[in-house]
Design an enzyme around this catalytic site. Structure first.
Site, mmCIF file in Angstrom:
data_model
loop_
_atom_site.group_PDB
_atom_site.id
_atom_site.type_symbol
_atom_site.label_atom_id
_atom_site.label_comp_id
_atom_site.label_asym_id
_atom_site.label_seq_id
_atom_site.Cartn_x
_atom_site.Cartn_y
_atom_site.Cartn_z
ATOM 1 N N GLY A 142 54.535 30.698 16.613
ATOM 2 C CA GLY A 142 55.453 29.642 16.990
ATOM 3 C C GLY A 142 56.159 29.979 18.293
ATOM 4 O O GLY A 142 56.120 31.112 18.777
ATOM 5 N N CYS A 143 56.823 28.974 18.853
ATOM 6 C CA CYS A 143 57.454 29.157 20.169
ATOM 7 C C CYS A 143 58.641 30.116 20.107
ATOM 8 O O CYS A 143 58.727 31.068 20.897
ATOM 9 C CB CYS A 143 57.859 27.812 20.751
ATOM 10 S SG CYS A 143 58.824 26.755 19.647
ATOM 11 N N TYR A 144 59.567 29.887 19.164
ATOM 12 C CA TYR A 144 60.700 30.805 19.045
ATOM 13 C C TYR A 144 60.239 32.230 18.731
ATOM 14 O O TYR A 144 60.707 33.190 19.376
ATOM 15 C CB TYR A 144 61.673 30.319 17.968
ATOM 16 C CG TYR A 144 62.607 29.211 18.391
ATOM 17 C CD1 TYR A 144 63.416 29.323 19.517
ATOM 18 C CD2 TYR A 144 62.716 28.050 17.620
ATOM 19 C CE1 TYR A 144 64.296 28.311 19.885
ATOM 20 C CE2 TYR A 144 63.593 27.024 17.974
ATOM 21 C CZ TYR A 144 64.381 27.162 19.105
ATOM 22 O OH TYR A 144 65.254 26.154 19.455
ATOM 23 N N THR A 146 57.518 33.711 19.488
ATOM 24 C CA THR A 146 56.919 34.307 20.684
ATOM 25 C C THR A 146 57.992 34.869 21.595
ATOM 26 O O THR A 146 57.899 36.004 22.089
ATOM 27 C CB THR A 146 56.078 33.259 21.440
ATOM 28 O OG1 THR A 146 54.957 32.878 20.631
ATOM 29 C CG2 THR A 146 55.576 33.803 22.771
ATOM 30 N N SER A 147 59.038 34.089 21.816
ATOM 31 C CA SER A 147 60.132 34.532 22.676
ATOM 32 C C SER A 147 60.844 35.752 22.099
ATOM 33 O O SER A 147 61.157 36.703 22.830
ATOM 34 C CB SER A 147 61.124 33.379 22.865
ATOM 35 O OG SER A 147 62.252 33.791 23.593
#
Length: 333
Positions: A142-144, A146-147
């Site tokens: 997911g995007c979060y 990954t960050s």
């Protein structure tokens, strides 16, 4: 027999490309995937599905593209399939694509760690290359996560964080992270000139994969994660506070060593900004020791484009690894 040289060139060009397909191509991530495939030197788009918009022609990356329904799509025409279908609906079609012989990168949460599936590589590309290389299915993060996870991975691998401590994360995302379905709270008049938290109380769905991954890495820590909605289209900026076991003379060296030679992992002395990462397949990170605190701690800032490194870009990066291509092929750095 005379052969038209232009046709010969076209034939040679197309046969050297690998056919791939996109399921769920009408959303923000799906359209980003189609655009990346269109610009890729070694991939060709065999099909793009969008059930509610089947038969609709759209223009993506300079090409007219007509959506088909997933049920009517010849999945065996693709060597690899990207599934950008909704959470809960994707797993079924991942299995169908595999039955037709295609390898799959799944961008939903269905197959990620912490969601009831084990044994499927979790595609944080730079951290799991060997597993991705031989996989038939890869669960795209997911995007979060990954960050957050790319920012934490070097510290956990170096075992510099205090056991039993709390990792505090405050992350802000552009509205494209919520998808393209119409929602009142995402209207321009609701989002503009505002900034608000959501998923409060440590309840956001991405926590499952973050907790499961931290556990796999052997991290004995809690994570408190609070997401926020930014009045911008794309981008995520995550702010993390972590406690160290002991003071370090040069804590940044941990990240410098871990990111050495990685074109998509950037370490910067200045706090990263969204303008540094938009439309790029990178994670840009800064690490700063905190002053005036009783326990030695670090402030870690991480910026990504949620549609690129946080979704479609990392999916293409994983596909490149799976297909034995140059890992950076077709990706904006």
């Amino acid at each position: 027999m005379l052969v038209d040289s232009s046709l010969l060139y076209y034939y040679a060009f197309t046969v050297n490309k690998i056919p791939v397909g996109v399921l769920g191509a009408s959303g923000y991530v799906g359209r980003e995937l189609c655009a990346l495939v269109e610009g890729h030197p070694r991939l060709a788009l065999a099909f793009a599905t969008a059930n509610e918009q089947r038969g609709t022609t759209v223009r993506i990356a300079g090409r007219d593209l007509t959506y088909s329904s997933v049920e009517d799509t010849p999945l065996d025409h693709a060597e690899l399939v990207f599934s950008a279908l909704p959470h809960g609906a994707s797993k079924q079609w991942v299995n169908v694509a595999r039955e037709h012989g295609a390898r799959v990168v799944d961008l939903s949460s269905d197959l990620r760690p912490g969601n009831g599936c084990e044994g499927i590589p979790y595609g944080l590309s730079e951290l799991v290359r060997d597993s991705v290389k031989t996989a038939d299915i890869v669960a795209n993060p997911g995007c979060y996560p990954t960050s957050v996870l790319f920012a934490l991975a070097p510290a956990i691998a170096a075992d510099i964080l205090a056991q039993g401590s709390i990792i505090q994360v405050s992350a802000a995302s552009g509205v494209s992270g919520a998808g393209s379905s119409p929602k009142r709270e995402l209207l321009f008049a609701e989002v503009s000139q505002d900034f608000r938290a959501y998923g409060v109380g440590n309840t956001h769905r991405h926590l499952n994969e973050m907790r499961a991954t931290l556990s796999t890495w052997g991290a004995d820590m809690d994570i408190v994660f609070t997401p926020h909605l930014l009045p911008v289209s794309r981008g995520i900026l995550s702010t993390m506070v972590v406690e160290l076991k002991e003071p370090l003379k040069d804590p940044v060296a941990v990240w410098r060593d871990a990111f050495a030679g990685e074109p998509f992992l950037e370490l910067t002395a200045e706090p990263p900004a969204l303008r540094d990462v938009i439309h790029r397949n990178v994670v840009r990170i800064s690490v700063t020791p905190l002053a005036s605190v009783r326990r030695p701690s670090l402030l870690i800032l991480s910026a990504i484009d949620n549609l690129m490194k946080g979704a479609a870009g990392q999916a293409v990066q994983n596909a490149n690894i799976m297909l034995g291509l140059d890992e950076a092929a077709g990706l904006p750095a």
